[in-house]
Design a protein around this motif. Structure first.
Motif, PDB file in Angstrom:
ATOM      1  N   GLN A  91      18.271  35.347   1.311  1.00 14.48           N
ATOM      2  CA  GLN A  91      17.232  34.786   1.021  1.00 14.48           C
ATOM      3  C   GLN A  91      16.298  34.503   2.214  1.00 14.48           C
ATOM      4  O   GLN A  91      15.034  34.656   2.011  1.00 14.48           O
ATOM      5  CB  GLN A  91      17.364  33.441   0.359  1.00 14.48           C
ATOM      6  N   ARG A  92      16.746  34.109   3.363  1.00 16.47           N
ATOM      7  CA  ARG A  92      15.877  34.100   4.691  1.00 16.47           C
ATOM      8  C   ARG A  92      15.124  35.287   4.971  1.00 16.47           C
ATOM      9  O   ARG A  92      14.118  35.362   5.547  1.00 16.47           O
ATOM     10  CB  ARG A  92      16.864  33.625   5.672  1.00 16.47           C
ATOM     11  N   SER A 100      19.406  39.908  -3.230  1.00 14.55           N
ATOM     12  CA  SER A 100      20.147  38.696  -2.951  1.00 14.55           C
ATOM     13  C   SER A 100      21.332  38.378  -3.776  1.00 14.55           C
ATOM     14  O   SER A 100      22.000  37.505  -3.458  1.00 14.55           O
ATOM     15  CB  SER A 100      19.002  37.528  -2.790  1.00 14.55           C
ATOM     16  N   ASP A 143      22.324  33.248   0.526  1.00 14.84           N
ATOM     17  CA  ASP A 143      21.707  33.199   1.980  1.00 14.84           C
ATOM     18  C   ASP A 143      22.498  33.142   3.069  1.00 14.84           C
ATOM     19  O   ASP A 143      22.323  32.891   4.134  1.00 14.84           O
ATOM     20  CB  ASP A 143      20.668  31.836   1.980  1.00 14.84           C
TER      21      ASP A 143
END
Length: 270
Positions: free
Chosen positions: A112-113, A156, A261
């Protein structure tokens, strides 16, 4: 009675320094602990551990991508996917090897980052260093509205991959040199950045309607290559995103509602 002498002046100075140093150490805050990165669930694997013959060109680990720099969360050029996705890719690879081709992955699981990095970049309308190659005909202010950038990505969830076909024997792709002249991603293959993949009509991550898998302007060998990729992957449970010839999701997804993430690194794996 004999009188005891105190320490010599030099010794007294050393003692004072030691006492002061000890006081500083005592008053200092505890050392910051290393940040503990999240780990992947045990259902995730490195694709190379399931099929080492599938080629890798992980674009977001380096600078040859639409942002123009390594993307947050991509610590190593490793393709991480769920175990069922890896096994399905192995089946597809066996079929393609018999036809003189190999799969090559550009991107797999995406933290996600990294998606957040894409969003920040898209909001910075002044950063167009890679426009000439990746979105030459799209105004950057339209990237969200036109669906090229979003706050969440199926990548993701771990069952989505970006990939292509490479004719065998594979020719090595030369390294990208940051700052080198850029060529539009929809230009003829002989003019685009040299990629050892089959001619798909556009390069990877080309923000253009020509990237739509069934775009009628793509004909001949280019259309045949897209169809071979799509049909082979459909045969092992993958569904193509119609707007991107390179984008496929294995169904059913193990984690259809979870956006992970953990960083892209073998250290993330159990």
């Amino acid at each position: 009675m004999m009188r005891m002498r105190g320490p010599a002046p030099a010794l007294r100075a050393l003692i004072a320094l030691a006492v002061a140093g000890a006081a500083l150490v005592a008053a200092a805050p505890p050392a910051a602990r290393a940040v503990s990165e999240p780990k992947a669930p045990e259902e995730f694997v490195a694709l190379s551990s399931v099929d080492p013959t599938i080629l890798h060109e992980m674009r977001y680990t380096a600078a040859h991508n639409f942002v123009g720099e390594p993307i947050d969360g991509y610590h190593r050029p490793v393709c991480i996917v769920t175990r069922p996705t890896a096994r399905a890719l192995r089946k597809a690879q066996r079929t393609l090897l018999r036809r003189g081709h190999s799969l090559k992955v550009y991107d797999c699981y995406r933290p996600q980052r990294a998606v957040d990095h894409f969003v920040r970049w898209a909001e910075d309308l002044g950063d167009e260093r890679m426009k000439k190659e990746f979105y030459p005909q799209v105004d950057k202010s339209r990237l969200f509205a036109d669906g090229y950038i979003a706050a969440k990505s199926g990548h993701s969830r771990g069952s989505t991959v970006d990939l292509t076909l490479v004719p065998l024997p594979a020719v090595k792709t030369r390294p990208y040199v940051p700052g080198e002249p850029l060529v539009p991603c929809h230009a003829p293959q002989s003019e685009r950045f040299p990629d050892n993949s089959a001619d798909m009509g556009t390069g990877f991550d080309c923000f253009d309607t020509l990237s739509h898998t069934e775009d009628p302007r793509i004909q001949g060998v280019q259309r045949a290559n897209r169809q071979l990729l799509k049909d082979t992957l459909a045969g092992v449970g993958f569904v193509n995103l119609p707007e991107e010839w390179w984008h496929f999701t294995h169904k059913p997804e193990l984690f259809p509602d979870t956006y992970f993430d953990f960083p892209v690194s073998r250290r993330s794996l159990s």
